[in-house]
Design a protein around this motif. Sequence first.
Motif, PDB file in Angstrom:
ATOM      1  N   ARG A 367       0.827  -1.210   0.000  1.00 53.62           N
ATOM      2  CA  ARG A 367       0.000   0.000   0.000  1.00 53.62           C
ATOM      3  C   ARG A 367       0.860   1.258   0.000  1.00 53.62           C
ATOM      4  N   HIS A 368       1.927   1.239   0.788  1.00 55.39           N
ATOM      5  CA  HIS A 368       2.709   2.468   0.975  1.00 55.39           C
ATOM      6  C   HIS A 368       4.051   2.467   0.245  1.00 55.39           C
ATOM      7  N   GLY A 369       4.398   1.356  -0.398  1.00 56.89           N
ATOM      8  CA  GLY A 369       5.671   1.305  -1.123  1.00 56.89           C
ATOM      9  C   GLY A 369       6.877   1.267  -0.194  1.00 56.89           C
ATOM     10  N   VAL A 370       6.774   0.495   0.888  1.00 55.67           N
ATOM     11  CA  VAL A 370       7.869   0.377   1.857  1.00 55.67           C
ATOM     12  C   VAL A 370       9.076  -0.290   1.198  1.00 55.67           C
ATOM     13  N   THR A 371      10.271   0.295   1.407  1.00 53.34           N
ATOM     14  CA  THR A 371      11.493  -0.335   0.867  1.00 53.34           C
ATOM     15  C   THR A 371      12.447  -0.804   1.961  1.00 53.34           C
ATOM     16  N   HIS A 372      12.321  -0.220   3.172  1.00 49.24           N
ATOM     17  CA  HIS A 372      13.213  -0.611   4.266  1.00 49.24           C
ATOM     18  C   HIS A 372      12.412  -0.861   5.544  1.00 49.24           C
ATOM     19  N   ILE A 373      12.888  -1.801   6.331  1.00 51.84           N
ATOM     20  CA  ILE A 373      12.262  -2.102   7.623  1.00 51.84           C
ATOM     21  C   ILE A 373      13.312  -1.925   8.712  1.00 51.84           C
ATOM     22  N   ALA A 374      12.967  -1.180   9.751  1.00 53.66           N
ATOM     23  CA  ALA A 374      13.861  -1.002  10.907  1.00 53.66           C
ATOM     24  C   ALA A 374      13.281  -1.789  12.070  1.00 53.66           C
ATOM     25  N   ILE A 375      14.106  -2.651  12.674  1.00 50.03           N
ATOM     26  CA  ILE A 375      13.644  -3.499  13.789  1.00 50.03           C
ATOM     27  C   ILE A 375      14.387  -3.093  15.051  1.00 50.03           C
ATOM     28  N   ILE A 392       9.947 -10.981   3.838  1.00 47.03           N
ATOM     29  CA  ILE A 392      10.637 -10.542   2.611  1.00 47.03           C
ATOM     30  C   ILE A 392      10.571 -11.637   1.543  1.00 47.03           C
ATOM     31  N   ARG A 393      10.737 -12.898   1.987  1.00 46.93           N
ATOM     32  CA  ARG A 393      10.622 -14.010   1.025  1.00 46.93           C
ATOM     33  C   ARG A 393       9.189 -14.101   0.486  1.00 46.93           C
ATOM     34  N   HIS A 394       8.206 -13.880   1.373  1.00 42.83           N
ATOM     35  CA  HIS A 394       6.783 -13.992   1.017  1.00 42.83           C
ATOM     36  C   HIS A 394       6.396 -12.978  -0.065  1.00 42.83           C
ATOM     37  N   ILE A 395       6.931 -11.753   0.037  1.00 46.44           N
ATOM     38  CA  ILE A 395       6.551 -10.721  -0.941  1.00 46.44           C
ATOM     39  C   ILE A 395       7.472 -10.714  -2.162  1.00 46.44           C
ATOM     40  N   VAL A 399      12.634  -5.559  -0.537  1.00 45.44           N
ATOM     41  CA  VAL A 399      12.662  -4.871   0.761  1.00 45.44           C
ATOM     42  C   VAL A 399      13.860  -5.398   1.545  1.00 45.44           C
ATOM     43  N   SER A 400      14.538  -4.526   2.269  1.00 43.45           N
ATOM     44  CA  SER A 400      15.637  -4.974   3.143  1.00 43.45           C
ATOM     45  C   SER A 400      15.388  -4.448   4.543  1.00 43.45           C
ATOM     46  N   TYR A 401      16.098  -5.026   5.519  1.00 47.08           N
ATOM     47  CA  TYR A 401      15.867  -4.614   6.912  1.00 47.08           C
ATOM     48  C   TYR A 401      17.187  -4.368   7.625  1.00 47.08           C
ATOM     49  N   MET A 402      17.082  -3.680   8.738  1.00 48.05           N
ATOM     50  CA  MET A 402      18.246  -3.450   9.592  1.00 48.05           C
ATOM     51  C   MET A 402      17.767  -3.443  11.041  1.00 48.05           C
ATOM     52  N   VAL A 403      18.526  -4.102  11.910  1.00 45.65           N
ATOM     53  CA  VAL A 403      18.235  -4.048  13.345  1.00 45.65           C
ATOM     54  C   VAL A 403      18.893  -2.784  13.891  1.00 45.65           C
ATOM     55  N   VAL A 404      18.104  -1.913  14.523  1.00 45.49           N
ATOM     56  CA  VAL A 404      18.643  -0.661  15.055  1.00 45.49           C
ATOM     57  C   VAL A 404      18.538  -0.668  16.573  1.00 45.49           C
ATOM     58  N   SER A 405      19.433   0.045  17.214  1.00 42.84           N
ATOM     59  CA  SER A 405      19.393   0.146  18.674  1.00 42.84           C
ATOM     60  C   SER A 405      18.141   0.904  19.084  1.00 42.84           C
ATOM     61  N   GLU A 406      17.393   0.332  20.031  1.00 45.62           N
ATOM     62  CA  GLU A 406      16.212   1.042  20.514  1.00 45.62           C
ATOM     63  C   GLU A 406      16.477   1.666  21.886  1.00 45.62           C
ATOM     64  N   ALA A 407      17.763   1.772  22.236  1.00 44.45           N
ATOM     65  CA  ALA A 407      18.119   2.387  23.523  1.00 44.45           C
ATOM     66  C   ALA A 407      17.491   3.769  23.617  1.00 44.45           C
ATOM     67  N   GLY A 408      16.769   4.008  24.688  1.00 44.18           N
ATOM     68  CA  GLY A 408      16.162   5.317  24.912  1.00 44.18           C
ATOM     69  C   GLY A 408      14.834   5.520  24.214  1.00 44.18           C
ATOM     70  N   LEU A 631      22.322  -3.308   5.234  1.00 44.79           N
ATOM     71  CA  LEU A 631      20.918  -3.719   5.234  1.00 44.79           C
ATOM     72  C   LEU A 631      20.854  -5.189   4.831  1.00 44.79           C
ATOM     73  N   ARG A 632      20.005  -5.965   5.507  1.00 45.83           N
ATOM     74  CA  ARG A 632      19.953  -7.413   5.282  1.00 45.83           C
ATOM     75  C   ARG A 632      18.599  -7.826   4.710  1.00 45.83           C
ATOM     76  N   THR A 633      18.586  -9.013   4.106  1.00 43.44           N
ATOM     77  CA  THR A 633      17.319  -9.558   3.605  1.00 43.44           C
ATOM     78  C   THR A 633      17.022 -10.918   4.214  1.00 43.44           C
ATOM     79  N   ASP A 634      18.019 -11.520   4.872  1.00 42.37           N
ATOM     80  CA  ASP A 634      17.800 -12.827   5.498  1.00 42.37           C
ATOM     81  C   ASP A 634      18.487 -12.854   6.853  1.00 42.37           C
ATOM     82  N   VAL A 635      18.042 -13.782   7.696  1.00 39.40           N
ATOM     83  CA  VAL A 635      18.546 -13.831   9.060  1.00 39.40           C
ATOM     84  C   VAL A 635      19.485 -15.017   9.248  1.00 39.40           C
TER      85      VAL A 635
END
Length: 718
Positions: A367-375, A392-395, A399-408, A631-635
């Motif tokens: 719907r929104h054309g997401v290209t990146h996911i932040a976790i 990502i495999r399903h779609i 799309v790629s993702y990155m784990v980001v620090s959620e400190a704070g 940025l990653r696409t698989d875990v």
Amino acid sequence: MTDAIIRALAEELGQKEEYVANVVRLLDEGSTIPFIARYRKELHGSMDDTTLRELEDRLQYLRNLAKRREEVKSAIDGQGKLTKELSAAIDAAGTLAEVEDLYRPYKQKRRTRATVAREKGLEPLAALLFAQERDCPEPEEAAAAYIDPEKGVETVADALQGASDIIAEDISDDAAVRKSLRELMLRQSVVEASAAKEEDSVYRLYYEFRQPVSRMQGHQVLAINRGEREEFLKVTIVTDRDAALVLLRRAVVKPGSRAMEFVKAAAEDAYDRLISPSLEREVRNTLTEEASEGAIHNFALNLRPLLMQPPVKGHVTMGLDPGYRMGCKVAVVDGTGKVLDTTVVYPTHGERQKKACIETLSKLIRRHGVTHIAIGNGTASRETEQMTAELIRHIGGGVSYMVVSEAGASVYSASKLAAEEFPEYDVNLRSAVSIARRLQDPLAELVKIDPKAIGVGQYQHDMPPKRLDEALGGVVEDCVNSVGVDVNTASPSLLQRVAGLTAATAKNVVKYREENGAFTSRKQLLKVPKLGPKAFEQCAGFLRVPESKTALDNTAVHPESYPAAEKLLELTGHSLADVGNLGDLDGRIASAGAETLAAACGVGVPTLLDVARELQKPGRDPRDELPPPVLRTDVLEMKDLRPGMVLTGTVRNVIDFGVFVDIGVHQDGLVHISQISRGKFLKHPSEAVSVGDVVKVSVLEVDEKKKRISLSMKDAQQ
């Protein structure tokens, strides 16, 4: 005194006195470090902001030292005891500790054994015996004259005990004695730590610990301090008593006197009862102060590259704030960070819910054309990352993702600031928005959070809060000003970090913008309430106005240098219309001569070159020159790791004994300092790597049970 301070600073920092004097004057006039660093280079020889902040810190210390010297001299003079020699010694004292040592004998003390003895009239006896003259009588003979039952001196032994107490205190108050014994302890003493109770803990490394004071590492000092505070450790400083007493006797005992043995005994009492406990506290305090300064420096060192991580600009981004019971909070933001959609999914509540979650997120992505996911990297992050790889495999990719620090993030989302920014969203959804924006523009999002809560460093909660706030605030300020701020889109949190602006004036800028529409020139800032000429001078060069008709308003060229910029363009055959398209400008400057052009433009060479750089790349972002984030696409899972595997990772934290690297398995791996560089000795890991660096590492060892991964950068440097 100011001249002496300037000379001392110039020597310490290896800078010309003229430059130091200019910086001191600018600081005293209210200029900020970013402004001085960027726009007054000719006055300080192009010192960087780190050196300027060090100069500012030391200036404050030396001024406090000078002030304390005067206070101490005044207090001693008030007692009628200030001599020329003592005054000169106080003026020559190079540290606050030395000043306090000299003041010690004149300080008002609580009631001590020596005070009581003086009240009994035993001071003349103590002076007689301590002088140790050749014709001094035997101590017992001298003491007989001071027996006075009315004053509580019943016997010769009473008189001698009182005299000994006075001598012991006088020896303890002797500045030269304390200095030499302090140096001995710092040079030769050993820190010992042992278990305070029979219980396993994170402090077990220190249950049988011995280390010379001179070799104590900052992280060891802070660890044993915390262990002692939490009552897991007993800590002492062990000094060679015999060596200390030899040094002490040499200082106070005169051989051949009848009172020699008496003074020797008083000196031993002074050491055991007064000097040793006091100096042990001082040495512990010194170690703690140095460790704290090191930790604060380390924290600042890590914070800078974290804030300066390259942004992933202009992409529609999905933020996932993982969780178990309350589910995974989801926010989709557009390329400017504006919230487009939010929801909550439950990928950890069973296979059926996970499939429903993947379907829901797939629809949002399309719907929104997401290209990146932040976790976010907190609770349930591992499961959320695995679900994201399946998503990502399903779609079918894209799309790629990155784990980001959620400190704070939780601190921010529950704050008044977040409530003002997102009144329509609950606390949990606000943190998902923050996580998405952290990938898009780490600096703009992280400035909303107290730097202490960002979580890069060691023992930040044990640091002196004021000192930590000053150091980290300085780093944030330097980063924000080096990047520059769009005055028409920046939040109040970002604006208040701009040189010259305060929380109040930042809010006024936003209010003016809301009431009058976007700023169309830098000059317009002068219409903002409470933003006067001085504040304008400090902030104008760091604020960008993309909507301005004047190209220079969207560069780091300061308004005071606009005439110079226009003159430079004219002299090199260009006009303002060419800004951003001046490919041959450097060549023309070199051909005409930078010094000649600078003189013609009425500026110094450093300013001319800065102006030229800005004219060629207006609105440039220094972060764009850094390597992009991974940025990653698989875990990858911990069980997939094998010794010898070479992986690409991102440095997440740099500490005294190594670096933690994110290699995409949810658990960061440790590269010990000995495994960082081949053939080069490192005093600190920061000499080789910084937070945010993308590095190649090889796996040394994996312990799934303890969730530990040992990595090497040496073995990956093939």
